[in-house]
Scaffold this active site. Structure first.
Site, PDB file in Angstrom:
ATOM      1  N   LEU A   1      35.557 -40.200  54.027  1.00 26.89           N
ATOM      2  CA  LEU A   1      34.201 -40.725  53.770  1.00 26.89           C
ATOM      3  C   LEU A   1      33.685 -40.301  52.389  1.00 26.89           C
ATOM      4  CD1 LEU A   1      31.420 -41.899  54.984  1.00 26.89           C
ATOM      5  CD2 LEU A   1      30.909 -39.519  55.489  1.00 26.89           C
TER       6      LEU A   1
ATOM      7  N   ASP B   1      13.651 -41.104  57.127  1.00 26.25           N
ATOM      8  CA  ASP B   1      12.232 -40.934  57.428  1.00 26.25           C
ATOM      9  C   ASP B   1      11.952 -40.293  58.770  1.00 26.25           C
ATOM     10  OD1 ASP B   1       9.883 -41.686  56.005  1.00 26.25           O
ATOM     11  OD2 ASP B   1      10.914 -43.585  55.639  1.00 26.25           O
TER      12      ASP B   1
ATOM     13  N   HIS C   1      12.179 -30.838  57.987  1.00 29.67           N
ATOM     14  CA  HIS C   1      13.265 -31.126  57.035  1.00 29.67           C
ATOM     15  C   HIS C   1      14.533 -30.352  57.426  1.00 29.67           C
ATOM     16  CE1 HIS C   1      10.662 -33.545  54.695  1.00 29.67           C
ATOM     17  NE2 HIS C   1       9.937 -32.569  54.176  1.00 29.67           N
TER      18      HIS C   1
HETATM   19  C1  FPP Z   1      11.202 -38.450  54.443  1.00 34.37           C
HETATM   20  O1  FPP Z   1      10.573 -38.159  55.675  1.00 34.37           O
HETATM   21  C2  FPP Z   1      12.240 -37.431  54.177  1.00 34.37           C
HETATM   22  C3  FPP Z   1      12.391 -36.747  53.017  1.00 34.37           C
HETATM   23  C4  FPP Z   1      11.539 -36.972  51.840  1.00 34.37           C
HETATM   24  C5  FPP Z   1      13.418 -35.685  52.874  1.00 34.37           C
HETATM   25  C6  FPP Z   1      14.746 -35.943  53.506  1.00 34.37           C
HETATM   26  C7  FPP Z   1      15.508 -34.691  53.541  1.00 34.37           C
HETATM   27  C8  FPP Z   1      16.326 -34.256  54.540  1.00 34.37           C
HETATM   28  C9  FPP Z   1      16.665 -35.109  55.685  1.00 34.37           C
HETATM   29  C10 FPP Z   1      16.928 -32.905  54.556  1.00 34.37           C
HETATM   30  C11 FPP Z   1      17.680 -32.468  53.352  1.00 34.37           C
HETATM   31  C12 FPP Z   1      18.766 -33.380  52.923  1.00 34.37           C
HETATM   32  C13 FPP Z   1      20.071 -33.041  52.827  1.00 34.37           C
HETATM   33  C14 FPP Z   1      21.040 -34.006  52.282  1.00 34.37           C
HETATM   34  C15 FPP Z   1      20.595 -31.738  53.256  1.00 34.37           C
HETATM   35  P1  FPP Z   1       9.154 -37.525  55.707  1.00 34.37           P
HETATM   36  O2  FPP Z   1       9.199 -36.083  55.429  1.00 34.37           O
HETATM   37  O3  FPP Z   1       8.282 -38.286  54.751  1.00 34.37           O
HETATM   38  O4  FPP Z   1       8.681 -37.740  57.190  1.00 34.37           O
HETATM   39  P2  FPP Z   1       7.305 -38.395  57.660  1.00 34.37           P
HETATM   40  O5  FPP Z   1       7.286 -39.796  57.089  1.00 34.37           O
HETATM   41  O6  FPP Z   1       7.387 -38.374  59.156  1.00 34.37           O
HETATM   42  O7  FPP Z   1       6.194 -37.531  57.129  1.00 34.37           O
END
Ligand code: FPP
Length: 225
Positions: free
Chosen positions: A113, A2, A19
């Site tokens: 891992l 998050d 992201h």
């Molecule tokens: C939630 O935070 C995050 C996601 C829905 C996407 C997670 C994806 C990545 C970390 C990158 C791609 C993954 C890989 C494995 C390469 P949010 O976007 O909801 O953040 P917020 O709560 O601050 O809005």
């Protein structure tokens, strides 16, 4: 993982840029986990509910995932990491599924891992899918309903090949499970950090492990005398 959105907002950047920084934190964290000797790392990269996000954000995330699986594959392989994935993977775009299957096949013999990506994953959906699988086995005469217990049930979950997590790390200070590994985290120790995911790295991982090592795990039992 998050906090990508908030990290981007704080910098006047787009959510997609958040992201992208999140994907860099994935690379860093995988490296840190291999250094520390973690056996299994499950990353919640895309939930069943994330499909509700704006189309452009979902597409950006899928492209990012595909690029990560392609561009970082050699580096991951050199670190002896074994790629795996859980979730309703057939819902992912074809190109993503192909990149995923290539990464899984190429790293299948690696012994370091195990990196499990939770994609189009939801804990409730997993429990429903496990129930359907059990019902099928019973209907086909391969399973006696009287034999169903927690071990049998767990053997029908997506995670049947991996141990239950010992430690659950939640970033951005969020205090909820958000449909993540609902069955498996029954006795996981929870570590919450205010750090946003793109700022995650070795220092916070060390902090989490240090706190974990101080917890007394009783699994419902009493402390030894
Ligand atoms: C939630 O935070 C995050 C996601 C829905 C996407 C997670 C994806 C990545 C970390 C990158 C791609 C993954 C890989 C494995 C390469 P949010 O976007 O909801 O953040 P917020 O709560 O601050 O809005």
């Amino acid at each position: 993982m998050d906090g990508n959105g908030r990290w981007a907002k704080e910098r006047g950047l787009s959510r997609s840029e958040g992201h992208r920084a999140g994907a860099e934190a994935v690379r860093r964290t995988v490296e840190a986990c291999t250094d520390v000797g973690i056996e299994v790392l499950t990353l919640y990269a895309f939930s069943s509910e994330n499909w509700k996000r704006p189309k452009a954000e979902v597409e950006a995330l899928m492209r990012l995932l595909e690029r990560f699986l392609t561009d970082k594959l050699d580096e991951i392989c050199e670190r002896n990491v074994r790629f795996q994935a859980i979730g309703q993977l057939d819902k992912l775009p074809k190109r993503c599924q192909e990149a995923l299957h290539r990464a899984i096949a190429k790293t299948a013999e690696n012994t370091g891992l195990t990196l499990v990506l939770a994609l189009s994953y939801g804990g409730r959906e997993e429990i429903v899918d496990a129930t359907k699988s059990i019902v099928r086995h019973v209907a086909e005469g391969h399973l006696d309903p009287a034999m169903i217990n927690t071990e049998v049930f767990a053997a029908h979950l997506y995670t049947r090949y991996y141990p239950d997590p010992d430690l659950l790390v939640r970033t951005s200070g969020e205090l909820r499970l958000s449909n993540f590994l609902l069955w498996q985290v029954s006795y996981a120790e929870i570590f919450v950090t205010k750090k946003l995911w793109p700022d995650f790295g070795r220092d916070v991982l060390d902090e989490a492990i240090e706190e974990f090592s101080r917890r007394e795990r009783r699994f419902g039992d009493v402390s030894p005398p």
